[in-house]
Design a protein around this motif. Structure first.
Motif, PDB file in Angstrom:
ATOM      1  N   THR A  55      28.688  96.280 -63.097  1.00 33.33           N
ATOM      2  CA  THR A  55      29.915  95.718 -62.524  1.00 33.33           C
ATOM      3  C   THR A  55      30.659  94.902 -63.578  1.00 33.33           C
ATOM      4  O   THR A  55      31.877  95.000 -63.703  1.00 33.33           O
ATOM      5  CB  THR A  55      29.580  94.834 -61.304  1.00 33.33           C
ATOM      6  OG1 THR A  55      28.865  95.613 -60.349  1.00 33.33           O
ATOM      7  CG2 THR A  55      30.834  94.260 -60.676  1.00 33.33           C
ATOM      8  N   HIS A  59      34.429  95.659 -64.875  1.00 31.81           N
ATOM      9  CA  HIS A  59      35.497  94.734 -64.468  1.00 31.81           C
ATOM     10  C   HIS A  59      35.625  93.538 -65.405  1.00 31.81           C
ATOM     11  O   HIS A  59      36.100  92.482 -65.006  1.00 31.81           O
ATOM     12  CB  HIS A  59      35.233  94.238 -63.042  1.00 31.81           C
ATOM     13  CG  HIS A  59      35.236  95.322 -62.019  1.00 31.81           C
ATOM     14  ND1 HIS A  59      36.398  95.883 -61.545  1.00 31.81           N
ATOM     15  CD2 HIS A  59      34.215  95.971 -61.398  1.00 31.81           C
ATOM     16  CE1 HIS A  59      36.092  96.827 -60.659  1.00 31.81           C
ATOM     17  NE2 HIS A  59      34.767  96.895 -60.562  1.00 31.81           N
ATOM     18  N   LEU A 186      32.948  91.740 -56.054  1.00 34.32           N
ATOM     19  CA  LEU A 186      33.610  91.086 -57.180  1.00 34.32           C
ATOM     20  C   LEU A 186      34.703  90.125 -56.718  1.00 34.32           C
ATOM     21  O   LEU A 186      34.872  89.043 -57.287  1.00 34.32           O
ATOM     22  CB  LEU A 186      34.183  92.124 -58.141  1.00 34.32           C
ATOM     23  CG  LEU A 186      34.717  91.547 -59.445  1.00 34.32           C
ATOM     24  CD1 LEU A 186      33.583  90.950 -60.265  1.00 34.32           C
ATOM     25  CD2 LEU A 186      35.447  92.592 -60.238  1.00 34.32           C
TER      26      LEU A 186
END
Length: 198
Positions: A55, A59, A186
């Motif tokens: 992740t 990101h 997120l």
């Protein structure tokens, strides 16, 4: 054999004792734990944020705007955190350090932890799976010619994992529902980062 890192020896490291002192003094850095949600749920440093390595890599640009102070990256033993450090450094984030020895060293040093449901860590799972494959293929090789080569293949994979400080089997095991735990959102992490800054 956790799904680890680049072998980069220039990673800035912070020992467990030094991190404990920073947290105790109240001026502690942001703590990003890059392990799987299942590992994080099992045990983590209070106040840390779970942003799994995959992740984080995907990101990292979104995270940059919310990580403008010192950041310490955490994983089980330091390898995945070193990968995260490299990814964030390449994206332009300064002031990055890796917790030297990861959660293993933190707990050994008596650092404060928050515990959840007990789970086997990825390294232990890799040992179980690899050992079982070698054992079964060795026994099967007695009766079925050629089956012993499966164990040889696993041994070669483990050797490569050690030399490259990565582990394909660990990466595959990390995708299992047992290891995923609750999905890291997120947007929630970013909202928490914003809220803590205010």
């Amino acid at each position: 054999m956790s799904p680890n890192s680049t072998g980069d020896t220039t990673t800035a490291k912070l020992g467990p004792g030094a991190l404990q002192a920073l947290i105790r003094d109240g001026g502690g850095p942001r703590l990003l734990d890059v392990r799987t949600p299942g590992e994080f749920q099992s045990v983590h440093i209070p106040g840390s944020y779970n942003v799994p390595l995959d992740t984080l890599k995907e990101h990292r640009q979104e995270l940059l705007t919310h990580l403008d102070e010192d950041v310490v990256l955490i994983c089980r033993s330091g390898g995945r955190a070193a990968q995260a450090e490299q990814a964030l450094a390449e994206a332009g984030l300064p002031n990055l350090r890796v917790l030297d020895g990861g959660m293993v060293a933190w707990e050994t040093a008596g650092g404060d932890v928050k515990r959840g449901a007990d789970r086997w860590d990825l390294e232990r799972q890799v040992r179980l799976v690899a050992g079982s494959i070698v054992l079964i293929s060795g026994i099967a090789g007695i009766f079925l010619p050629g089956w012993h080569l499966v164990g040889t293949f696993v041994g070669a994979g483990l050797t490569f994992a050690a030399l490259s400080n990565t582990c394909a089997m660990g990466m595959m095991l990390s995708k299992l529902p047992y290891n995923r735990g609750p999905k890291t959102d997120l947007k929630t992490v970013i909202q928490s980062l914003r809220g803590d800054r205010a």
